[in-house]
Design a protein around this motif. Sequence first.
Motif, mmCIF file in Angstrom:
data_model
loop_
_atom_site.group_PDB
_atom_site.id
_atom_site.type_symbol
_atom_site.label_atom_id
_atom_site.label_comp_id
_atom_site.label_asym_id
_atom_site.label_seq_id
_atom_site.Cartn_x
_atom_site.Cartn_y
_atom_site.Cartn_z
ATOM 1 N N VAL A 98 0.830 -1.210 0.000
ATOM 2 C CA VAL A 98 0.000 0.000 0.000
ATOM 3 C C VAL A 98 0.863 1.258 0.000
ATOM 4 C CG1 VAL A 98 -1.670 1.355 1.323
ATOM 5 C CG2 VAL A 98 -2.001 -1.092 1.044
ATOM 6 N N SER A 99 1.855 1.327 0.890
ATOM 7 C CA SER A 99 2.694 2.535 0.959
ATOM 8 C C SER A 99 3.444 2.755 -0.342
ATOM 9 C CB SER A 99 3.665 2.436 2.134
ATOM 10 O OG SER A 99 4.444 1.257 2.055
ATOM 11 N N ILE A 100 3.952 1.673 -0.944
ATOM 12 C CA ILE A 100 4.673 1.802 -2.220
ATOM 13 C C ILE A 100 3.719 2.244 -3.325
ATOM 14 C CG2 ILE A 100 5.902 0.510 -4.014
ATOM 15 C CD1 ILE A 100 7.065 -1.240 -1.736
ATOM 16 N N ALA A 101 2.534 1.613 -3.378
ATOM 17 C CA ALA A 101 1.569 1.948 -4.432
ATOM 18 C C ALA A 101 1.083 3.390 -4.322
ATOM 19 C CB ALA A 101 0.386 0.985 -4.370
ATOM 20 N N VAL A 102 0.855 3.848 -3.076
ATOM 21 C CA VAL A 102 0.400 5.223 -2.870
ATOM 22 C C VAL A 102 1.494 6.214 -3.264
ATOM 23 C CG1 VAL A 102 -0.238 6.943 -1.134
ATOM 24 C CG2 VAL A 102 -1.303 4.695 -1.103
ATOM 25 N N ALA A 103 2.727 5.967 -2.789
ATOM 26 C CA ALA A 103 3.833 6.884 -3.076
ATOM 27 C C ALA A 103 4.139 6.940 -4.569
ATOM 28 C CB ALA A 103 5.083 6.455 -2.298
ATOM 29 N N VAL A 104 4.197 5.787 -5.215
ATOM 30 C CA VAL A 104 4.470 5.759 -6.666
ATOM 31 C C VAL A 104 3.313 6.390 -7.423
ATOM 32 C CG1 VAL A 104 4.850 4.255 -8.664
ATOM 33 C CG2 VAL A 104 5.968 3.739 -6.493
ATOM 34 N N GLY A 105 2.084 6.157 -6.963
ATOM 35 C CA GLY A 105 0.924 6.768 -7.611
ATOM 36 C C GLY A 105 0.980 8.286 -7.554
ATOM 37 N N LEU A 106 1.358 8.825 -6.394
ATOM 38 C CA LEU A 106 1.453 10.277 -6.255
ATOM 39 C C LEU A 106 2.632 10.853 -7.039
ATOM 40 C CD1 LEU A 106 0.676 10.709 -2.435
ATOM 41 C CD2 LEU A 106 -0.754 11.477 -4.332
ATOM 42 N N LEU A 107 3.783 10.206 -6.940
ATOM 43 C CA LEU A 107 4.994 10.743 -7.574
ATOM 44 C C LEU A 107 5.002 10.535 -9.085
ATOM 45 C CD1 LEU A 107 7.692 9.661 -4.965
ATOM 46 C CD2 LEU A 107 7.129 11.997 -5.613
ATOM 47 N N LEU A 108 4.832 9.284 -9.482
ATOM 48 C CA LEU A 108 4.938 8.952 -10.912
ATOM 49 C C LEU A 108 3.591 9.084 -11.616
ATOM 50 C CD1 LEU A 108 7.089 7.986 -12.917
ATOM 51 C CD2 LEU A 108 6.394 5.626 -12.411
ATOM 52 N N GLY A 109 2.530 8.566 -10.968
ATOM 53 C CA GLY A 109 1.210 8.568 -11.605
ATOM 54 C C GLY A 109 0.680 9.960 -11.879
ATOM 55 N N LYS A 110 0.762 10.845 -10.866
ATOM 56 C CA LYS A 110 0.253 12.208 -11.055
ATOM 57 C C LYS A 110 1.068 12.932 -12.127
ATOM 58 C CE LYS A 110 -2.579 14.023 -8.806
ATOM 59 N NZ LYS A 110 -4.054 14.124 -8.921
ATOM 60 N N PHE A 111 2.390 12.777 -12.087
ATOM 61 C CA PHE A 111 3.232 13.455 -13.072
ATOM 62 C C PHE A 111 2.912 12.987 -14.490
ATOM 63 C CE2 PHE A 111 7.031 13.355 -15.765
ATOM 64 C CZ PHE A 111 7.295 14.718 -15.848
ATOM 65 N N ILE A 112 2.914 11.675 -14.699
ATOM 66 C CA ILE A 112 2.647 11.132 -16.040
ATOM 67 C C ILE A 112 1.243 11.520 -16.490
ATOM 68 C CG2 ILE A 112 2.311 9.009 -17.364
ATOM 69 C CD1 ILE A 112 4.508 7.719 -15.660
ATOM 70 N N GLY A 113 0.258 11.382 -15.591
ATOM 71 C CA GLY A 113 -1.124 11.662 -15.956
ATOM 72 C C GLY A 113 -1.346 13.113 -16.337
ATOM 73 N N ILE A 114 -0.899 14.045 -15.488
ATOM 74 C CA ILE A 114 -1.120 15.472 -15.758
ATOM 75 C C ILE A 114 -0.339 15.919 -16.988
ATOM 76 C CG2 ILE A 114 -0.777 17.818 -14.850
ATOM 77 C CD1 ILE A 114 -1.180 16.577 -12.029
ATOM 78 N N PHE A 115 0.943 15.556 -17.057
ATOM 79 C CA PHE A 115 1.780 16.029 -18.165
ATOM 80 C C PHE A 115 1.345 15.421 -19.496
ATOM 81 C CE2 PHE A 115 5.474 16.179 -20.949
ATOM 82 C CZ PHE A 115 5.929 17.479 -20.747
ATOM 83 N N SER A 116 1.119 14.110 -19.528
ATOM 84 C CA SER A 116 0.788 13.456 -20.802
ATOM 85 C C SER A 116 -0.575 13.884 -21.326
ATOM 86 C CB SER A 116 0.838 11.933 -20.643
ATOM 87 O OG SER A 116 -0.136 11.489 -19.710
ATOM 88 N N PHE A 117 -1.560 14.008 -20.453
ATOM 89 C CA PHE A 117 -2.885 14.431 -20.906
ATOM 90 C C PHE A 117 -2.865 15.891 -21.349
ATOM 91 C CE2 PHE A 117 -6.407 11.348 -19.826
ATOM 92 C CZ PHE A 117 -5.585 10.246 -19.719
ATOM 93 N N THR A 118 -2.074 16.726 -20.677
ATOM 94 C CA THR A 118 -1.916 18.117 -21.118
ATOM 95 C C THR A 118 -1.259 18.159 -22.491
ATOM 96 O OG1 THR A 118 -1.686 18.856 -18.820
ATOM 97 C CG2 THR A 118 -0.910 20.357 -20.519
ATOM 98 N N TRP A 119 -0.214 17.344 -22.676
ATOM 99 C CA TRP A 119 0.490 17.279 -23.963
ATOM 100 C C TRP A 119 -0.454 16.847 -25.075
ATOM 101 C CZ3 TRP A 119 1.706 13.624 -27.671
ATOM 102 C CH2 TRP A 119 2.752 13.960 -28.559
ATOM 103 N N LEU A 120 -1.236 15.792 -24.826
ATOM 104 C CA LEU A 120 -2.182 15.296 -25.834
ATOM 105 C C LEU A 120 -3.239 16.345 -26.162
ATOM 106 C CD1 LEU A 120 -2.716 11.636 -24.563
ATOM 107 C CD2 LEU A 120 -1.625 12.316 -26.713
#
Length: 439
Positions: free
Chosen positions: A337-359
């Motif tokens: 859970v701690s790994i999934a939450v941390a990776v989701g916030l760090l990597l998931g939010k970055f990839i999601g916001i940046f890639s969808f903005t780019w598209l």
Amino acid sequence: MIILRTVKNISSLNLVASVLLFVTAILAAVIANSPFAPMYQEFLMHELHLRIGSFNLFSHAGHPLRMIEFINDCLMTVFFFAVGLEIKRELLVGELSSFRKAALPFVAACGGMLVPVIIYSLLVVSGTPETRGMAIPMATDIAFSLGVLSLLGSRVPLSLKIFLTAFAVVDDIGGILVIAIFYSSEVSYGYLVVAAILYCFLYYMGRLGVTQKIFFLFFGVIIWYLFLQSGIHSTISGVILAFVIPARPRLDAGKYIKRIRDIMSTFPVTKSDNIVLSNEQIAILKQVERASDRVISPLQSLEDNLHGMVNFVILPLFAFANAGVVFSGGGSIVGDVSIAVAVGLLLGKFIGIFSFTWLSIKSGLTSMPAGMNWKNIAGVSLLGGIGFTVSLFIANLSFAGDYPELLNQAKFGVLFGTIVAGILGYIVLSIVLPKVQKK
């Protein structure tokens, strides 16, 4: 000039609120791992009563609310009420009031919610209790993220602040929907029917010209109690209440100016050094005060009145009650859970916001706002990983009670992901934003 000064004042308040929130969270973790831990737990488990005869307002299913429940179910309703007021204002006259304005932050927020959930689901075993926390990394904390952004001062273009605020507001809408749909227990529809009738009553009273804030808040407390008993999380009542608060003042600005001029034309002038006003002067100034109150809509007035209480009382108290990660004892704080939450916030939010903005921009659906570029969008995308308040709130809804070890892991993941996202976002933006020219 006035707009810039207002933005600067808001940024300063956000910075102070963010620092207070961070300090309170650290204090909670320190106390939870100190000899004072039993006192801390006793404080959270303390029962509360607000009795009117034999009726206890602070109760659920006949049982009094404990302090932790009072904070999360009652005080956080005020927080979500304030969020609802902000969302309504943004939808009416703000950055979400038209398709052109809302398109880019809406798409960015969708990416920032979807990708972290996908990453979380890939890092935990399907069908296990860990999957209950899938929504934890989808939230962005507006106050915290704007607080970090304000550290960079005038180097930050206004369009970047607006973009971050707007997609964080959309993020809040997504979080509210998730709480309403997925974190409700068995529903007692009788309570909800009565609450719906009261909402309709308040809406039509607003249409008829009722603007007294105490009137709406009184019925808001009743509706909160009905939601608390209904099985739908009580914080949702605050969001819906915000949408029936009148957004129009009783007196428009033009009539207000005319009325003030008429009133002040009758103001008796005395010696300029006279520090004591006459009764006639006081009566005239009270007329001005009443007229001023009528030119501010209940929505704006409540939003302004609640800002200090939410940011400097409710959220620090929430952080103190919910950020107490225990580093020793039953189970490890580092797990799926701690790994999934941390990776989701760090990597998931970055990839999601940046890639969808780019598209969105590359497809021609939206255009790049003035003052923004891919480098500073990358920095803001990292700041989107600051999840704190709503992430901790969803963590409690996911694991509190049945899975204390998983809740502890979730808290650690939220705190770790939030801190690292804030640091990385600040470093990237401090590098890519233009330096202030020294005179």
